[in-house]
Design a protein around this motif. Structure first.
Motif, PDB file in Angstrom:
ATOM      1  N   ARG A   1       0.770  -1.174  -0.099  1.00 44.37           N
ATOM      2  CA  ARG A   1      -0.079  -0.152   0.155  1.00 44.37           C
ATOM      3  C   ARG A   1       0.849   1.278  -0.038  1.00 44.37           C
ATOM      4  O   ARG A   1       0.138   2.490   0.219  1.00 44.37           O
ATOM      5  N   TYR A   2       2.103   1.166  -0.060  1.00 38.81           N
ATOM      6  CA  TYR A   2       3.222   2.253  -0.097  1.00 38.81           C
ATOM      7  C   TYR A   2       3.517   2.468  -1.634  1.00 38.81           C
ATOM      8  O   TYR A   2       3.845   1.557  -2.385  1.00 38.81           O
ATOM      9  N   GLN A   3       3.627   3.787  -2.020  1.00 41.53           N
ATOM     10  CA  GLN A   3       3.949   3.916  -3.248  1.00 41.53           C
ATOM     11  C   GLN A   3       5.304   4.394  -3.555  1.00 41.53           C
ATOM     12  O   GLN A   3       5.726   4.396  -4.542  1.00 41.53           O
ATOM     13  N   GLY A   4       6.365   4.644  -2.580  1.00 43.17           N
ATOM     14  CA  GLY A   4       7.634   4.933  -2.527  1.00 43.17           C
ATOM     15  C   GLY A   4       8.648   3.933  -2.712  1.00 43.17           C
ATOM     16  O   GLY A   4       8.359   2.927  -2.894  1.00 43.17           O
ATOM     17  N   PRO A   5       9.841   4.503  -2.813  1.00 43.42           N
ATOM     18  CA  PRO A   5      10.896   3.685  -2.993  1.00 43.42           C
ATOM     19  C   PRO A   5      11.196   2.614  -1.891  1.00 43.42           C
ATOM     20  O   PRO A   5      11.028   2.855  -0.901  1.00 43.42           O
TER      21      PRO A   5
END
Length: 558
Positions: A417-421
């Motif tokens: 659910r996380y969009q980052g690196p």
């Protein structure tokens, strides 16, 4: 007499920190001597030196505390033994209660003697005066004076509360819901009657799961919360904390989470240093027997970053018990403290977790999507397979239910659910998060975490052929074997980057991506291997080997 009472009821003083710039810590209370003096040889005497009366009384009370802890953990067996021997009858219990009352009176007398010993010690009088003044007026000046002492953290004044006005400015965050948003794993039953019948049928299993989770399960999962282990590690923790304060100007703070638990934190600020990485704050999430004093915090610290460490609920100075909900609440107030008190932007915050700390790191990444990046070291995708590995096979149903209902550490689901690196660090000789033997690198649950993340973000790329190629790459336990697999499929990194950038420019960066739908199977394999290599790095070591500073890096970003 008021000062004597304060000495009797006051906290235990462990250490007086030395000042780095001046040759001596100056007393801030008129009429009292300096807290630290130098010996003729010029070495520092930074441990608090109690008088004989206080020292011996402290030893007696510490022994009583250890014996009480041992009796607490062994009470079920003791109760069963006393019952079998017939000692649990009124004629035996009443005399025992008299003995217990006498013992409590003796311990109270010992505590009073300890207070008298403190009362005659000018160093303790100086400390308790500063502590009382700080509780009356928690000003920066008083707090600076108090930070020169290491004492029982329960008496430390509160530095940050989750309901502080400054932490409520961003109304769209909905902070009032932050501490209660854990992912559900079981669907709710529809219909009142059906719901009631199911609850009745499941009640015996639920009771058994509750008892296992709150007795054996929690202590096996978080052994660092066991008092006896903390007591054994106390000298090491005091030494580690002194290093952070004296060598790195660490600032300790007490945060109050939404469930009322007090969280012990340590912040080292590198923003004034010449290194550019000091502008980044790395929030460190420790393992199940890790403490910020001696844990993974040292890796980004020695790499030059600003760091914020915290202890799980029930660990060292933190209160409570480390159940998932309490863990999430603690992580929430730590993030709020970093943003609203330490004044770091979410885009400048990196989450770094070791082992079981991956749960709170992935929860924070899911709940605060603006955070810059996530680094997970020796972490896993789901707790159930690891719990089944260490428990008898006949307990499979009970263990699964207990984990899902009370100890559900679903890292992969939260990370997706996380969009980052994201960067995963896999230990090639990990003996803890493998489900078979340490030498079987393919049973490392870090592999499952990587595959679930890639399948969620790039579903069109991660087909059967691509999965087979990535598994071959994961089977490699050395850099030479990795390079061999990589070259076998002739991965063109420049081409992979151009394909991904082209898709990102056209469709934006929100996952999941549909890139790869119109690419050949060979191209999909290349992309899959390229992405796997960018998201997972191997570290040739066992589970508990400290990560060297040069191995810590910010995750790859397109």
């Amino acid at each position: 007499m008021a000062k004597l009472l304060s000495c009797v009821l006051g906290p235990r003083l462990y250490r007086v920190y030395r000042e780095r710039d001046s040759g001596r810590t100056q007393s801030s209370v008129p009429g009292t001597p300096a807290a630290i003096t130098t010996s003729p040889a010029g070495s520092w005497e930074s441990y608090y030196q109690p008088r004989a009366l206080e020292k011996h009384a402290d030893s007696i009370l510490a022994l009583a505390s250890v014996l009480w802890s041992i009796s607490y953990y062994s009470s079920p067996l003791a109760f069963f033994y006393l019952y079998r021997k017939g000692y649990l009858c009124m004629s035996k219990v009443v005399p025992f209660s008299h003995y217990a009352g006498t013992l409590l009176l003796l311990l109270a007398g010992v505590a009073c003697l300890r207070g008298i010993g403190r009362w005659t010690n000018p160093h303790y009088i100086q400390f308790i005066t500063i502590l009382e003044e700080t509780h009356r007026n928690n000003s920066p000046e008083n707090k600076k004076q108090l930070s020169a002492y290491n004492f029982d953290f329960k008496s430390w004044p509160i530095d940050f509360h989750w309901e502080e006005p400054s932490s409520r400015k961003d109304s769209q965050r909905g902070l009032s819901h932050r501490g209660v948003s854990l992912l559900r794993t079981e669907p709710l039953h529809r219909g009142t009657a059906d719901n009631f019948l199911n609850r009745v049928k499941k009640l015996p299993c639920q009771i058994a799961s509750f008892l296992v989770a709150h007795t054996l399960g929690r202590r096996m999962l978080y052994p660092g919360s066991v008092y006896l282990l903390q007591k054994a590690l106390m000298p090491m923790l005091l030494q580690g904390q002194a290093r952070l304060v004296e060598e790195f100007n660490g600032r300790r703070a007490k945060l109050v989470a939404c469930d009322g638990n007090e969280i012990d934190t340590m912040f080292i600020d590198r923003r004034g240093m010449s290194e550019p990485q000091g502008q980044k704050l790395v929030i460190c999430c420790e393992g199940n027997a890790g403490f910020y004093e001696v844990g993974c915090l040292s890796t980004p610290l020695e790499a030059g970053y600003s760091v914020l460490g915290w202890n799980h609920p029930g660990f060292a100075g933190s209160t409570g018990v480390p159940f998932p909900q309490n863990e999430a609440n603690a992580m929430d107030v730590v993030i709020q403290f970093a943003i609203h008190r330490l004044n770091f932007q979410p885009q400048d915050i990196v989450l770094y977790a070791w082992s079981i700390g991956g749960f709170t790191a992935t929860w924070a990444a899911m709940s605060y999507p603006e955070i810059s990046a996530v680094v997970l070291d020796a972490s896993f995708d789901d707790l159930v397979p690891l719990a089944l590995k260490v428990m008898p096979d006949s307990w499979r149903t009970l263990v699964t239910r207990t984990v899902r209902q009370h100890l559900n550490l679903n890292n992969a689901e939260q990370l997706c659910r996380y969009q980052g690196p994201v960067l995963l660090i896999r230990r090639t000789k990990d003996e803890i998060i493998t489900t078979t033997v340490p030498d079987d690198i393919m049973s490392n649950r870090g592999n499952n975490l990587l595959l679930k993340l890639l399948q969620h973000r790039y579903p069109k790329i991660m087909g059967e052929e691509s999965l087979r190629a990535v598994r071959q790459w994961l089977e490699a336990s050395s850099q030479l074997e990795e390079a061999s697999v990589y070259s076998r499929w002739e991965v063109d990194e420049d081409w992979c980057v151009s394909v991904l950038r082209s898709y990102q420019t056209e469709h934006g960066g929100d996952f999941p991506w549909s890139v790869g739908d119109d690419i050949s199977a060979d191209g999909q394999r290349q992309l899959a291997l390229f992405l796997a290599r960018k998201h997972l790095h191997n570290f040739e070591a066992t589970h508990c080997t400290p990560l060297p500073p040069h191995e810590f890096q910010i995750p790859w970003k397109l």
